[in-house]
Every structure is written in C-alpha cells, then in structure tokens.
Design a protein around this motif. Sequence first.
Motif, PDB file in Angstrom:
ATOM      1  N   ASN A   1       2.221   3.962   6.374  1.00  0.00           N
ATOM      2  CA  ASN A   1       1.162   3.125   5.834  1.00  0.00           C
ATOM      3  C   ASN A   1       1.736   2.204   4.771  1.00  0.00           C
ATOM      4  OD1 ASN A   1       0.660   4.323   2.979  1.00  0.00           O
ATOM      5  ND2 ASN A   1       0.654   6.113   4.331  1.00  0.00           N
TER       6      ASN A   1
ATOM      7  N   VAL B   1      -7.375   2.492  10.239  1.00  0.00           N
ATOM      8  CA  VAL B   1      -6.245   1.591  10.460  1.00  0.00           C
ATOM      9  C   VAL B   1      -6.167   0.527   9.374  1.00  0.00           C
ATOM     10  CG1 VAL B   1      -5.223  -0.038  12.097  1.00  0.00           C
ATOM     11  CG2 VAL B   1      -6.355   2.025  12.933  1.00  0.00           C
TER      12      VAL B   1
ATOM     13  N   ASN C   1      -1.043   3.702  10.547  1.00  0.00           N
ATOM     14  CA  ASN C   1      -1.065   3.977  11.982  1.00  0.00           C
ATOM     15  C   ASN C   1      -1.976   5.148  12.323  1.00  0.00           C
ATOM     16  OD1 ASN C   1       0.451   6.053  10.917  1.00  0.00           O
ATOM     17  ND2 ASN C   1       2.090   5.919  12.443  1.00  0.00           N
TER      18      ASN C   1
END
Length: 423
Positions: A94, A120, A116
């Motif tokens: 992230n 999201v 991911n």
Amino acid sequence: MGIWASKEPPPQVVLVPPLFDFPPLGARTRMLESSYDLLFGKLALKYLFEDYFDDPGNFSTKILLKPLDDPHVDLIATVSGPLYRKSGGTVGSNAQFRWQSDVDDPHTFVDLCVANTDPVLRVRSCAYYPKYGFGAFGIIPLITKTRKTPDDYGVMGLRYGSGNLSFGMTVVPFPNSDEFPRSAWLVSKMGRLTAGAQYEPQYGTKDDFRFKNLKNWSCAIGYGLGSGSPLSPSFNFGLELANSSQFIASCYQHVVVQRKVQNPFEENEIIGITNYLDFGFELKTRLEDNNKSDKSQESTFQVAASWQANKNFLLKGKAGPLGSTLSLAFKSWWKPSFTFSISATRDHMVGNTSFGFGIRAENLREASYERADPNFVMLTPSKEHIAESVLWKDRKEPFCQSDISAGNFDGLPKELRPLGRFL
C-alpha cells in the motif's frame, strides 16, 4: 610578558538520544479514532507489543519520505509478505500520500491510500481547531471490491477534546445502515485518574434494545503518571470491562535511566548517556461460561520489555502462553535514516523457531543527539556538575531537568516533546 589565561574545561554532560520512533506514526492519525481506544495506556502498549516484532516467516519493508521543498506532504509505502513462496501467503502493499496544514500540528490533514487489498482506494480527512477543542473527521472508501458492511460505505464523526474531557461520536452517513450512532465515547480525567465509557452497537436489532444491551458498552478506569515526553518517566495502570464479557488489566511503565558511556570515540566531557526502558503487561479474562471444551482462549496474558541502549540499538522481547519473540533493531540516523530489524519467534505449541525481517527508510523525523545541561544529570549532583549556561554548537541553550519536571518543553525539539495536552 603576558599571562596565559586559564581556560575552564567544558562542563560534564549527558547524551540524551531520541527514541527510535517518537513521536509515533499513530499520533498523526489519533484524531480519527476514539479517545477511549487510545487512553488507559492502550496506545503505548500497542507499540510495545507490535513494533519491530516482524511476523515469523515474513518480511516487511516501509519507506517514509518527505520532500525537502514542501514539508507539508509526505509519502508512506509498505510492502510485506512471506519470505518463501512455498510457505504460502500473499504479498501486501500500500501507499499513502498525506497533506497536513501545519508542519508541527498533525491533527488537520488529508491522506489518500492505495492498496492491493480492500479498500483499494481510501481517503481520510480531519479538521481540528485547538482553540475551541472541536474537530470533524471522515474515512471514505472510494473503491472497494465488495461492500458488505456499513463501514464499507464510509464513516464520519465529530469530537471535542480538552485537557480533562473528551467526547465524540461516529455515524455511517450512507445507505444500508440502521446503526445510529456507529460508536460514541466519553472520557474524563481527574488528576491522575482517567475514566471513560464507549458504546459500540454489535448486539440487538432495535435501537432501544441496543442501548440497553450491556454487551454494547465498555468502560475503563486508569491511573497515570508522567508528562508523555520520552525524557520523563511515566506509568499507566488500567482496568477495563470490554463488552461486559471480557475483563482486561494492563500496566505500562516508561523508565529513564543513565549509565556510563562505553564508547571510546565520545568526547571526554561526556560522562553518561540516557537509556529508555519500557515494560508492559496485559491480562485478558473471559467472564462468560460457554461450556466449551477449549478453555485456552478464556484467559490469556502477555508481557513485553524493551531497552534502547543508544540512538542506534533497540532490544525488545515479549512472551505469552502461545509463543515468545525476541527482536533486535539497528537504526542509522542518516538522511534518510535506515532501520534494520530481525525477530525470532518461538512457538510453544508446535516447538519450532522462525524468523522475520524488516527494513525501513525514513526522513519524516529529524531527531539527533542532545547534549543536556549538567543539571539534567539524574545522578547525585556534586560541585563538578554545576556550571553556567553554555551555548552548544547544536543548541542555542541547554535544557534542564528542572524545566522538564515542571512541564516546560518549549526548549526541546519537537521530537522530544509530549504528543499533546488534550485527551
């Protein structure tokens, strides 16, 4: 002939290293969370039990960067996953971009997180006005793979905070939510005592029944000493009844001690160095009798301790009935700084030992060694410790132990000041 003027030797001083991660990153987002979840030593215990304890068989990499031209923005990127593909698991990553209005005040900000995993894409924002004590915040998942729970649609909240009182509530403003409020809390501080209650509806179908159901309520009381600065010792003891089904007792202590310097490369006038010791204990006991054959989860405890020997080395350990972990971290204060950590975890149930690794690169916190005034020495003072104020090359004026004990932190760098003077 002239007379040689006698030169006074420099006063003996003590090195005061910065903490590895102070202020902690969690302090930047604490206005998004309930004060009930952060007080009673909970935040300090979380860092003690989690930081630098890398998951066994996994690695973690974190990069924390801030551009030199604009200190109002920064970026944090994290990648973690298994060391070997055959061990299973997935690699999680992230990236979080943050903007805050005041460089020294982290409580008004906007950040954007891309990952991911769900969600999201998520945006978080908070606006806090210290003059009035009121703030508003929101957490909105913009892109998610699924929206099954009310929290998947976002959370918004209002809060008030002062030195002795904090209350607030959160709501889910989007459809498919019949919970109002999503949560609410009230915390009050009276001297060294702190008491609070929190409402989180998890049981019941009707609003009236939710408020009357004791399982939706938690209450806690704590006793605390200290200012919150790493230069001051502190102690916290808390008792909590969580959801009327679990009793939690915890204590946390931060100790500031000094020892003689063993580094031959230091200057002669440096006679000691400050060390930081942290101890924590947490006991959880289930109050419900479910008549289950597995009693292992009814009561559990864990203890942890950490020792920061200087600005470069940190040793931590924790133990519980299921496993024990020992961690060693090394930090180099370059720009950016680099931190390497290795953890060894012993599983008491299986009987095996596994390792975890972590790497961090950071330039968010710019702490460095501080040379304290001789009055800061907490050893037995003598005449050789008495000297007039000296203008050090890295400070305009030295700081004194008496000023810190009185709560005057204005002369300290922001990395060594308390997190804030409000609940």
